[in-house]
Design a protein around this motif. Structure first.
Motif, PDB file in Angstrom:
ATOM      1  N   UNK A   1     -12.918 -50.140  41.949  1.00 28.29           N
ATOM      2  CA  UNK A   1     -14.087 -50.654  42.656  1.00 28.29           C
ATOM      3  C   UNK A   1     -15.001 -51.425  41.709  1.00 28.29           C
ATOM      4  N   UNK A   2     -15.452 -52.567  42.178  1.00 29.28           N
ATOM      5  CA  UNK A   2     -16.344 -53.405  41.380  1.00 29.28           C
ATOM      6  C   UNK A   2     -17.476 -53.897  42.276  1.00 29.28           C
ATOM      7  N   UNK A   3     -18.668 -54.033  41.677  1.00 26.77           N
ATOM      8  CA  UNK A   3     -19.808 -54.596  42.398  1.00 26.77           C
ATOM      9  C   UNK A   3     -20.662 -55.389  41.425  1.00 26.77           C
ATOM     10  N   UNK A   4     -21.245 -56.469  41.904  1.00 25.32           N
ATOM     11  CA  UNK A   4     -22.050 -57.363  41.061  1.00 25.32           C
ATOM     12  C   UNK A   4     -23.227 -57.880  41.872  1.00 25.32           C
ATOM     13  N   UNK A   5     -24.291 -58.193  41.164  1.00 26.24           N
ATOM     14  CA  UNK A   5     -25.384 -58.943  41.774  1.00 26.24           C
ATOM     15  C   UNK A   5     -25.329 -60.358  41.215  1.00 26.24           C
TER      16      UNK A   5
ATOM     17  N   UNK B   1     -22.107 -58.677  45.647  1.00 26.10           N
ATOM     18  CA  UNK B   1     -20.672 -58.851  45.890  1.00 26.10           C
ATOM     19  C   UNK B   1     -19.950 -57.582  45.471  1.00 26.10           C
ATOM     20  N   UNK B   2     -19.116 -57.046  46.363  1.00 20.63           N
ATOM     21  CA  UNK B   2     -18.349 -55.848  46.038  1.00 20.63           C
ATOM     22  C   UNK B   2     -16.908 -56.028  46.509  1.00 20.63           C
ATOM     23  N   UNK B   3     -15.987 -55.411  45.785  1.00 23.00           N
ATOM     24  CA  UNK B   3     -14.580 -55.520  46.149  1.00 23.00           C
ATOM     25  C   UNK B   3     -13.770 -54.454  45.423  1.00 23.00           C
ATOM     26  N   UNK B   4     -12.533 -54.292  45.847  1.00 24.23           N
ATOM     27  CA  UNK B   4     -11.567 -53.469  45.128  1.00 24.23           C
ATOM     28  C   UNK B   4     -10.558 -54.408  44.494  1.00 24.23           C
ATOM     29  N   UNK B   5     -10.352 -54.265  43.221  1.00 25.42           N
ATOM     30  CA  UNK B   5      -9.397 -55.138  42.530  1.00 25.42           C
ATOM     31  C   UNK B   5      -7.988 -54.583  42.647  1.00 25.42           C
ATOM     32  N   UNK B   6      -7.038 -55.479  42.601  1.00 27.95           N
ATOM     33  CA  UNK B   6      -5.648 -55.041  42.557  1.00 27.95           C
ATOM     34  C   UNK B   6      -5.366 -54.410  41.200  1.00 27.95           C
ATOM     35  N   UNK B   7      -4.569 -53.366  41.168  1.00 29.80           N
ATOM     36  CA  UNK B   7      -4.313 -52.678  39.895  1.00 29.80           C
ATOM     37  C   UNK B   7      -3.359 -53.451  39.003  1.00 29.80           C
ATOM     38  N   UNK B   8      -3.334 -53.061  37.767  1.00 28.35           N
ATOM     39  CA  UNK B   8      -2.330 -53.597  36.844  1.00 28.35           C
ATOM     40  C   UNK B   8      -0.995 -52.917  37.164  1.00 28.35           C
TER      41      UNK B   8
END
Length: 444
Positions: A12-16, A109-116
Protein backbone atom coordinates in the motif's frame (compact mmCIF):
# COMPACT_ATOMS: atom_id res chain seq x y z
CA UNK A 1 4.75 20.12 -7.86
CA UNK A 2 5.46 18.73 -4.42
CA UNK A 3 5.00 14.99 -3.75
CA UNK A 4 5.07 13.68 -0.17
CA UNK A 5 4.77 10.03 0.85
CA UNK A 6 2.17 9.47 3.59
CA UNK A 7 1.86 5.66 3.60
CA UNK A 8 4.31 2.84 2.89
CA UNK A 9 2.90 -0.35 4.32
CA UNK A 10 3.34 -3.65 2.50
CA UNK A 11 2.11 -2.99 -1.03
CA UNK A 12 0.00 0.00 0.00
CA UNK A 13 1.21 3.45 -0.94
CA UNK A 14 -0.23 6.93 -0.43
CA UNK A 15 1.05 10.39 -1.38
CA UNK A 16 -0.03 13.99 -1.20
CA UNK A 17 0.54 16.09 -4.31
CA UNK A 18 0.48 19.86 -4.29
CA UNK A 19 0.16 21.83 -7.51
CA UNK A 20 0.98 25.48 -6.89
CA UNK A 21 -1.16 28.25 -8.31
CA UNK A 22 1.91 29.48 -10.20
CA UNK A 23 2.34 26.09 -11.91
CA UNK A 24 -1.29 26.14 -13.00
CA UNK A 25 -0.98 29.69 -14.31
CA UNK A 26 2.13 28.77 -16.28
CA UNK A 27 0.35 25.75 -17.74
CA UNK A 28 -2.61 27.90 -18.82
CA UNK A 29 -0.27 30.45 -20.42
CA UNK A 30 1.53 27.64 -22.21
CA UNK A 31 -1.77 26.39 -23.68
CA UNK A 32 -2.78 29.91 -24.73
CA UNK A 33 0.57 30.54 -26.44
CA UNK A 34 0.19 27.24 -28.29
CA UNK A 35 -3.30 28.15 -29.49
CA UNK A 36 -2.71 31.89 -30.12
CA UNK A 37 -1.55 31.64 -33.78
CA UNK A 38 -4.86 30.02 -34.79
CA UNK A 39 -7.28 32.19 -32.80
CA UNK A 40 -9.37 34.86 -34.54
CA UNK A 41 -11.34 37.52 -32.66
CA UNK A 42 -13.32 40.52 -33.82
CA UNK A 43 -11.06 43.58 -34.06
CA UNK A 44 -7.82 41.59 -34.30
CA UNK A 45 -6.02 39.80 -37.06
CA UNK A 46 -5.61 36.02 -36.84
CA UNK A 47 -2.86 35.21 -34.37
CA UNK A 48 -2.66 38.79 -33.00
CA UNK A 49 -5.16 38.60 -30.14
CA UNK A 50 -3.40 39.88 -26.96
CA UNK A 51 -2.63 37.27 -24.29
CA UNK A 52 -4.50 39.21 -21.62
CA UNK A 53 -7.66 39.09 -23.70
CA UNK A 54 -7.19 35.44 -24.51
CA UNK A 55 -6.71 34.64 -20.85
CA UNK A 56 -9.86 36.53 -19.91
CA UNK A 57 -11.83 34.76 -22.64
CA UNK A 58 -10.47 31.20 -22.33
CA UNK A 59 -8.44 31.03 -19.12
CA UNK A 60 -11.20 29.69 -16.90
CA UNK A 61 -11.97 26.87 -19.31
CA UNK A 62 -8.29 25.94 -19.72
CA UNK A 63 -7.68 25.96 -15.98
CA UNK A 64 -9.47 22.64 -15.47
CA UNK A 65 -7.54 21.04 -18.33
CA UNK A 66 -4.28 22.38 -16.96
CA UNK A 67 -5.07 21.03 -13.51
CA UNK A 68 -5.88 17.53 -14.83
CA UNK A 69 -2.84 17.40 -17.11
CA UNK A 70 -0.51 18.57 -14.34
CA UNK A 71 -1.80 15.97 -11.89
CA UNK A 72 -1.69 13.20 -14.54
CA UNK A 73 1.85 14.24 -15.45
CA UNK A 74 2.93 14.17 -11.80
CA UNK A 75 1.43 10.69 -11.35
CA UNK A 76 3.12 9.36 -14.49
CA UNK A 77 6.42 10.86 -13.42
CA UNK A 78 6.04 9.29 -9.97
CA UNK A 79 5.45 5.81 -11.41
CA UNK A 80 8.38 6.26 -13.79
CA UNK A 81 10.72 7.36 -10.99
CA UNK A 82 9.56 4.83 -8.38
CA UNK A 83 9.11 1.87 -10.72
CA UNK A 84 5.79 1.11 -9.01
CA UNK A 85 3.06 -0.52 -11.08
CA UNK A 86 -0.41 -0.03 -9.58
CA UNK A 87 -2.45 -3.21 -9.18
CA UNK A 88 -5.65 -1.29 -9.96
CA UNK A 89 -6.44 2.28 -10.97
CA UNK A 90 -5.03 4.63 -8.27
CA UNK A 91 -7.56 6.48 -6.15
CA UNK A 92 -7.09 10.22 -6.59
CA UNK A 93 -9.08 12.93 -4.81
CA UNK A 94 -8.76 16.66 -4.29
CA UNK A 95 -8.61 17.48 -0.57
CA UNK A 96 -9.16 21.28 -0.55
CA UNK A 97 -12.78 21.16 -1.71
CA UNK A 98 -13.18 24.92 -1.11
CA UNK A 99 -10.51 25.59 -3.76
CA UNK A 100 -10.85 28.76 -5.78
CA UNK A 101 -8.80 30.23 -8.60
CA UNK A 102 -5.48 31.46 -7.29
CA UNK A 103 -5.19 28.72 -4.64
CA UNK A 104 -2.76 25.82 -4.67
CA UNK A 105 -4.32 22.40 -5.42
CA UNK A 106 -3.93 19.62 -2.85
CA UNK A 107 -4.45 16.05 -4.01
CA UNK A 108 -4.25 12.65 -2.30
CA UNK A 109 -3.22 9.59 -4.32
CA UNK A 110 -3.35 6.04 -2.97
CA UNK A 111 -2.84 2.66 -4.58
CA UNK A 112 -1.58 -0.88 -4.14
CA UNK A 113 1.56 -1.64 -6.08
CA UNK A 114 2.19 -4.88 -7.86
CA UNK A 115 4.70 -7.03 -5.98
CA UNK A 116 8.15 -7.98 -7.11
CA UNK A 117 7.85 -11.41 -8.74
CA UNK A 118 10.69 -13.79 -7.80
CA UNK A 119 12.70 -15.53 -10.49
CA UNK A 120 11.65 -19.09 -11.28
CA UNK A 121 14.02 -21.75 -12.61
CA UNK A 122 11.71 -23.12 -15.28
CA UNK A 123 14.26 -25.75 -16.35
CA UNK A 124 13.91 -27.36 -12.92
CA UNK A 125 10.25 -28.19 -13.50
CA UNK A 126 9.48 -31.77 -14.54
CA UNK A 127 6.16 -32.55 -16.24
CA UNK A 128 4.47 -35.60 -17.72
CA UNK A 129 2.37 -35.33 -20.87
CA UNK A 130 -0.20 -38.09 -21.34
CA UNK A 131 -0.43 -39.46 -24.87
CA UNK A 132 -3.40 -41.53 -26.04
CA UNK A 133 -3.64 -43.26 -29.41
CA UNK A 134 -7.07 -43.86 -30.88
CA UNK A 135 -7.52 -47.67 -30.96
CA UNK A 136 -9.66 -49.52 -33.48
CA UNK A 137 -12.43 -50.07 -30.93
CA UNK A 138 -12.78 -46.32 -30.31
CA UNK A 139 -12.81 -45.60 -34.03
CA UNK A 140 -15.46 -48.29 -34.62
CA UNK A 141 -17.58 -46.89 -31.76
CA UNK A 142 -17.42 -43.38 -33.20
CA UNK A 143 -18.19 -44.75 -36.66
CA UNK A 144 -21.22 -46.57 -35.28
CA UNK A 145 -22.43 -43.33 -33.66
CA UNK A 146 -22.13 -41.58 -37.02
CA UNK A 147 -24.13 -44.33 -38.68
CA UNK A 148 -26.77 -44.00 -35.97
CA UNK A 149 -26.91 -40.23 -36.51
CA UNK A 150 -27.36 -40.81 -40.23
CA UNK A 151 -30.06 -43.45 -39.74
CA UNK A 152 -33.17 -43.49 -41.86
CA UNK A 153 -36.68 -44.77 -41.09
CA UNK A 154 -38.34 -47.52 -43.10
CA UNK A 155 -42.02 -48.49 -43.04
CA UNK A 156 -42.88 -51.36 -40.73
CA UNK A 157 -44.96 -54.29 -41.99
CA UNK A 158 -48.64 -53.56 -42.43
CA UNK A 159 -50.46 -53.73 -39.11
CA UNK A 160 -47.27 -53.42 -37.03
CA UNK A 161 -47.61 -51.43 -33.81
CA UNK A 162 -45.35 -48.43 -33.13
CA UNK A 163 -42.54 -48.97 -30.62
CA UNK A 164 -40.49 -46.50 -28.62
CA UNK A 165 -37.86 -45.10 -30.99
CA UNK A 166 -40.04 -45.53 -34.08
CA UNK A 167 -41.06 -42.64 -36.27
CA UNK A 168 -44.79 -42.01 -36.53
CA UNK A 169 -46.10 -39.86 -39.39
CA UNK A 170 -49.53 -38.44 -38.52
CA UNK A 171 -52.03 -35.58 -38.76
CA UNK A 172 -53.28 -34.03 -35.55
CA UNK A 173 -55.74 -31.41 -34.33
CA UNK A 174 -55.50 -30.14 -30.76
CA UNK A 175 -58.47 -28.73 -28.83
CA UNK A 176 -58.90 -27.05 -25.45
CA UNK A 177 -62.45 -27.04 -24.06
CA UNK A 178 -63.58 -28.39 -27.42
CA UNK A 179 -62.10 -25.50 -29.39
CA UNK A 180 -59.13 -25.87 -31.76
CA UNK A 181 -56.29 -23.50 -30.90
CA UNK A 182 -53.66 -21.79 -33.05
CA UNK A 183 -50.53 -23.87 -33.58
CA UNK A 184 -52.25 -27.01 -32.35
CA UNK A 185 -52.59 -28.84 -35.66
CA UNK A 186 -50.39 -30.20 -38.43
CA UNK A 187 -50.38 -32.67 -41.30
CA UNK A 188 -47.86 -35.42 -42.15
CA UNK A 189 -45.87 -34.63 -39.01
CA UNK A 190 -42.91 -37.01 -38.47
CA UNK A 191 -42.39 -37.67 -34.74
CA UNK A 192 -39.78 -40.00 -33.23
CA UNK A 193 -41.34 -41.54 -30.14
CA UNK A 194 -39.21 -40.94 -27.06
CA UNK A 195 -37.44 -37.90 -28.55
CA UNK A 196 -39.12 -35.53 -26.08
CA UNK A 197 -40.13 -33.26 -28.92
CA UNK A 198 -43.72 -32.88 -27.71
CA UNK A 199 -45.00 -31.95 -24.25
CA UNK A 200 -44.64 -34.63 -21.53
CA UNK A 201 -47.09 -37.51 -21.80
CA UNK A 202 -47.86 -37.08 -25.52
CA UNK A 203 -45.39 -39.44 -27.17
CA UNK A 204 -45.93 -42.26 -24.68
CA UNK A 205 -49.61 -42.46 -25.69
CA UNK A 206 -48.68 -43.12 -29.32
CA UNK A 207 -46.67 -46.24 -28.49
CA UNK A 208 -48.69 -49.14 -29.89
CA UNK A 209 -50.61 -47.24 -32.58
CA UNK A 210 -50.88 -48.64 -36.10
CA UNK A 211 -51.08 -47.03 -39.54
CA UNK A 212 -54.66 -46.10 -40.40
CA UNK A 213 -55.77 -45.72 -36.78
CA UNK A 214 -57.17 -42.63 -35.11
CA UNK A 215 -56.31 -41.96 -31.48
CA UNK A 216 -57.12 -39.18 -29.02
CA UNK A 217 -54.15 -38.11 -26.91
CA UNK A 218 -55.02 -36.23 -23.73
CA UNK A 219 -52.28 -34.12 -22.10
CA UNK A 220 -51.97 -31.15 -19.76
CA UNK A 221 -49.79 -28.23 -20.74
CA UNK A 222 -47.10 -27.38 -18.14
CA UNK A 223 -47.85 -24.48 -15.79
CA UNK A 224 -44.80 -22.62 -17.14
CA UNK A 225 -45.72 -23.21 -20.80
CA UNK A 226 -44.59 -20.31 -23.02
CA UNK A 227 -48.10 -19.72 -24.43
CA UNK A 228 -49.85 -18.30 -21.37
CA UNK A 229 -53.38 -19.01 -22.67
CA UNK A 230 -52.53 -22.74 -22.76
CA UNK A 231 -50.43 -23.00 -19.59
CA UNK A 232 -51.84 -25.57 -17.15
CA UNK A 233 -54.80 -26.47 -19.38
CA UNK A 234 -55.89 -29.92 -20.52
CA UNK A 235 -55.88 -30.52 -24.27
CA UNK A 236 -57.10 -33.37 -26.48
CA UNK A 237 -55.19 -34.08 -29.70
CA UNK A 238 -57.02 -36.16 -32.32
CA UNK A 239 -54.26 -38.03 -34.15
CA UNK A 240 -54.66 -39.77 -37.51
CA UNK A 241 -51.79 -42.23 -37.97
CA UNK A 242 -50.53 -42.47 -41.56
CA UNK A 243 -47.26 -44.41 -41.26
CA UNK A 244 -45.25 -46.28 -38.66
CA UNK A 245 -41.54 -46.51 -39.46
CA UNK A 246 -38.73 -48.37 -37.73
CA UNK A 247 -35.21 -46.87 -37.45
CA UNK A 248 -32.66 -48.34 -39.81
CA UNK A 249 -29.00 -47.58 -39.14
CA UNK A 250 -27.00 -46.45 -42.15
CA UNK A 251 -24.73 -49.02 -43.73
CA UNK A 252 -21.04 -48.68 -42.86
CA UNK A 253 -19.83 -48.27 -46.43
CA UNK A 254 -18.28 -45.78 -48.83
CA UNK A 255 -21.65 -44.10 -49.38
CA UNK A 256 -21.88 -43.26 -45.69
CA UNK A 257 -18.32 -41.91 -45.81
CA UNK A 258 -19.20 -39.58 -48.68
CA UNK A 259 -22.08 -38.14 -46.65
CA UNK A 260 -19.49 -36.96 -44.13
CA UNK A 261 -17.06 -35.54 -46.70
CA UNK A 262 -14.65 -38.47 -47.01
CA UNK A 263 -13.70 -40.27 -50.23
CA UNK A 264 -14.33 -43.75 -48.83
CA UNK A 265 -14.81 -45.67 -45.58
CA UNK A 266 -11.07 -45.90 -44.88
CA UNK A 267 -10.79 -42.15 -45.36
CA UNK A 268 -13.65 -41.58 -42.90
CA UNK A 269 -11.98 -43.85 -40.36
CA UNK A 270 -8.78 -41.83 -40.75
CA UNK A 271 -10.67 -38.59 -40.13
CA UNK A 272 -12.30 -40.08 -37.04
CA UNK A 273 -8.93 -41.27 -35.72
CA UNK A 274 -7.44 -37.79 -36.18
CA UNK A 275 -10.41 -36.13 -34.48
CA UNK A 276 -10.29 -38.54 -31.53
CA UNK A 277 -6.56 -38.05 -31.04
CA UNK A 278 -7.02 -34.26 -31.23
CA UNK A 279 -9.67 -34.55 -28.48
CA UNK A 280 -7.32 -36.70 -26.41
CA UNK A 281 -4.51 -34.20 -26.91
CA UNK A 282 -6.75 -31.36 -25.76
CA UNK A 283 -7.71 -33.26 -22.60
CA UNK A 284 -4.08 -34.21 -21.99
CA UNK A 285 -3.06 -30.56 -22.30
CA UNK A 286 -5.58 -29.62 -19.61
CA UNK A 287 -4.02 -32.23 -17.29
CA UNK A 288 -0.51 -31.00 -18.14
CA UNK A 289 -1.52 -27.37 -17.57
CA UNK A 290 -2.97 -28.12 -14.13
CA UNK A 291 0.18 -30.02 -13.17
CA UNK A 292 2.32 -27.09 -14.31
CA UNK A 293 0.23 -24.53 -12.44
CA UNK A 294 0.38 -26.66 -9.29
CA UNK A 295 4.17 -26.81 -9.52
CA UNK A 296 4.50 -23.07 -10.19
CA UNK A 297 2.19 -22.34 -7.27
CA UNK A 298 4.43 -24.42 -4.99
CA UNK A 299 7.60 -22.73 -6.28
CA UNK A 300 6.69 -19.08 -5.73
CA UNK A 301 5.52 -17.02 -2.80
CA UNK A 302 5.09 -13.26 -2.66
CA UNK A 303 2.80 -10.67 -1.15
CA UNK A 304 -0.48 -10.21 -3.01
CA UNK A 305 -2.41 -6.95 -3.52
CA UNK A 306 -5.44 -7.25 -1.18
CA UNK A 307 -7.73 -5.46 -3.65
CA UNK A 308 -7.03 -8.04 -6.38
CA UNK A 309 -7.61 -10.96 -4.01
CA UNK A 310 -10.82 -9.43 -2.70
CA UNK A 311 -12.15 -8.78 -6.21
CA UNK A 312 -11.27 -12.30 -7.36
CA UNK A 313 -12.84 -13.90 -4.27
CA UNK A 314 -16.02 -11.92 -4.90
CA UNK A 315 -16.11 -13.07 -8.51
CA UNK A 316 -15.60 -16.72 -7.48
CA UNK A 317 -18.38 -16.48 -4.89
CA UNK A 318 -20.71 -14.90 -7.44
CA UNK A 319 -19.96 -17.55 -10.05
CA UNK A 320 -20.47 -20.42 -7.60
CA UNK A 321 -23.74 -18.88 -6.41
CA UNK A 322 -25.17 -18.92 -9.94
CA UNK A 323 -23.90 -22.47 -10.51
CA UNK A 324 -25.77 -23.54 -7.37
CA UNK A 325 -28.85 -21.46 -8.30
CA UNK A 326 -29.17 -21.94 -12.10
CA UNK A 327 -32.69 -20.52 -12.13
CA UNK A 328 -31.55 -17.18 -10.69
CA UNK A 329 -30.51 -15.29 -13.82
CA UNK A 330 -30.60 -11.81 -12.32
CA UNK A 331 -28.13 -9.88 -10.19
CA UNK A 332 -30.56 -8.60 -7.59
CA UNK A 333 -29.72 -11.34 -5.10
CA UNK A 334 -27.88 -8.94 -2.80
CA UNK A 335 -24.32 -9.30 -1.61
CA UNK A 336 -22.77 -12.78 -1.56
CA UNK A 337 -20.47 -13.44 1.37
CA UNK A 338 -17.02 -14.76 0.50
CA UNK A 339 -15.62 -17.66 2.51
CA UNK A 340 -12.08 -18.67 3.45
CA UNK A 341 -12.26 -21.25 0.67
CA UNK A 342 -13.12 -18.53 -1.87
CA UNK A 343 -10.22 -16.43 -0.61
CA UNK A 344 -7.78 -19.34 -0.77
CA UNK A 345 -8.71 -20.06 -4.38
CA UNK A 346 -8.57 -16.33 -5.19
CA UNK A 347 -5.04 -16.08 -3.77
CA UNK A 348 -3.90 -18.95 -5.97
CA UNK A 349 -5.47 -17.42 -9.08
CA UNK A 350 -4.04 -13.95 -8.41
CA UNK A 351 -0.59 -15.34 -7.61
CA UNK A 352 -0.47 -17.48 -10.75
CA UNK A 353 -1.98 -14.70 -12.86
CA UNK A 354 0.72 -12.24 -11.77
CA UNK A 355 3.44 -14.85 -12.26
CA UNK A 356 2.30 -15.80 -15.76
CA UNK A 357 1.97 -12.13 -16.69
CA UNK A 358 5.54 -11.51 -15.52
CA UNK A 359 6.90 -14.55 -17.38
CA UNK A 360 5.05 -13.52 -20.52
CA UNK A 361 6.31 -9.95 -20.32
CA UNK A 362 9.92 -11.03 -19.88
CA UNK A 363 9.59 -13.52 -22.76
CA UNK A 364 7.92 -10.80 -24.87
CA UNK A 365 4.90 -13.02 -25.51
CA UNK A 366 2.44 -11.22 -27.79
CA UNK A 367 -1.08 -11.97 -28.95
CA UNK A 368 -1.13 -11.32 -32.69
CA UNK A 369 -3.91 -9.58 -34.62
CA UNK A 370 -4.55 -12.84 -36.47
CA UNK A 371 -5.03 -14.72 -33.19
CA UNK A 372 -7.41 -12.05 -31.91
CA UNK A 373 -9.40 -12.13 -35.15
CA UNK A 374 -9.71 -15.91 -34.92
CA UNK A 375 -10.86 -15.66 -31.29
CA UNK A 376 -13.50 -13.08 -32.23
CA UNK A 377 -14.68 -15.25 -35.13
CA UNK A 378 -15.02 -18.27 -32.84
CA UNK A 379 -17.04 -16.22 -30.37
CA UNK A 380 -19.15 -14.64 -33.11
CA UNK A 381 -20.36 -18.07 -34.25
CA UNK A 382 -22.46 -18.17 -31.10
CA UNK A 383 -24.55 -15.35 -32.59
CA UNK A 384 -25.65 -16.60 -36.04
CA UNK A 385 -26.85 -13.79 -38.25
CA UNK A 386 -25.32 -11.16 -35.94
CA UNK A 387 -21.63 -11.79 -36.57
CA UNK A 388 -21.01 -8.29 -37.95
CA UNK A 389 -22.67 -6.60 -34.96
CA UNK A 390 -20.57 -8.76 -32.63
CA UNK A 391 -17.37 -7.75 -34.42
CA UNK A 392 -18.28 -4.08 -34.09
CA UNK A 393 -19.17 -4.55 -30.41
CA UNK A 394 -15.76 -6.10 -29.67
CA UNK A 395 -13.94 -3.37 -31.57
CA UNK A 396 -15.59 -0.72 -29.40
CA UNK A 397 -15.30 -2.60 -26.11
CA UNK A 398 -11.81 -2.69 -24.57
CA UNK A 399 -12.96 -4.93 -21.71
CA UNK A 400 -14.33 -7.53 -24.12
CA UNK A 401 -11.08 -7.44 -26.09
CA UNK A 402 -9.15 -8.13 -22.88
CA UNK A 403 -11.46 -11.04 -22.02
CA UNK A 404 -10.70 -12.60 -25.40
CA UNK A 405 -6.98 -11.78 -25.30
CA UNK A 406 -6.28 -13.07 -21.76
CA UNK A 407 -6.77 -16.84 -22.37
CA UNK A 408 -4.75 -16.68 -25.60
CA UNK A 409 -1.90 -14.93 -23.78
CA UNK A 410 -2.05 -17.45 -20.92
CA UNK A 411 -1.91 -20.43 -23.30
CA UNK A 412 1.08 -18.94 -25.11
CA UNK A 413 2.89 -18.42 -21.80
CA UNK A 414 2.10 -22.02 -20.82
CA UNK A 415 3.61 -23.16 -24.14
CA UNK A 416 6.69 -21.02 -23.47
CA UNK A 417 7.16 -22.52 -19.99
CA UNK A 418 6.70 -26.06 -21.31
CA UNK A 419 9.46 -25.45 -23.86
CA UNK A 420 11.89 -24.67 -21.03
CA UNK A 421 10.64 -27.31 -18.58
CA UNK A 422 11.45 -31.02 -18.78
CA UNK A 423 8.42 -32.70 -20.37
CA UNK A 424 8.26 -36.49 -20.79
CA UNK A 425 5.57 -38.17 -22.89
CA UNK A 426 3.76 -41.11 -21.32
CA UNK A 427 1.47 -43.27 -23.44
CA UNK A 428 -1.67 -44.25 -21.52
CA UNK A 429 -5.11 -45.67 -22.24
CA UNK A 430 -8.20 -43.60 -22.89
CA UNK A 431 -9.58 -44.75 -19.52
CA UNK A 432 -6.48 -43.48 -17.72
CA UNK A 433 -6.82 -40.11 -19.43
CA UNK A 434 -10.51 -39.91 -18.50
CA UNK A 435 -9.65 -40.64 -14.85
CA UNK A 436 -7.03 -37.85 -14.91
CA UNK A 437 -9.59 -35.40 -16.35
CA UNK A 438 -12.19 -36.47 -13.78
CA UNK A 439 -9.64 -35.83 -11.03
CA UNK A 440 -9.20 -32.28 -12.38
CA UNK A 441 -12.94 -31.66 -12.34
CA UNK A 442 -13.30 -32.98 -8.79
CA UNK A 443 -10.57 -30.55 -7.63
CA UNK A 444 -12.31 -27.51 -9.17
Amino acid sequence: MQVTETLNEGLKRAYTLMVTAQELDEKVNEKLLEAQPEIEMKGFRKGKVPMALLKKQFGQRLLGEAMQETIDGAMNQHFEDSGDRPAVQPEVKMTNEDWKEGDDVHVEMSYEKLPEIPEVDLASISLERLVVKADDASVDEALSNLADAAKDYKARDEGAAAEDGDQVVFDFVGKVDGEAFEGGSAEDYPLVLGSGQFIPGFEEQLVGVKAGEEKDVTVTFPEEYQAEHLAGKEAVFTCTIKEVKAPAAAELDDELAKKFGAEDLDGLKGQIRERLEAEYAGAARAVLKRDLLDKLDALVSFELPPSLVEAEAGQIAHQLYHEEHPDDHGHDHGSIETTDEHKKLAERRVRLGLLLAELGQKAEVQVTDAEMTQAIMNQARQYPGQERQFFEFVQQNAQMQQQLRAPIFEDKVIDYVCELAKVDDKEVSKDDLEKAVEALESDD
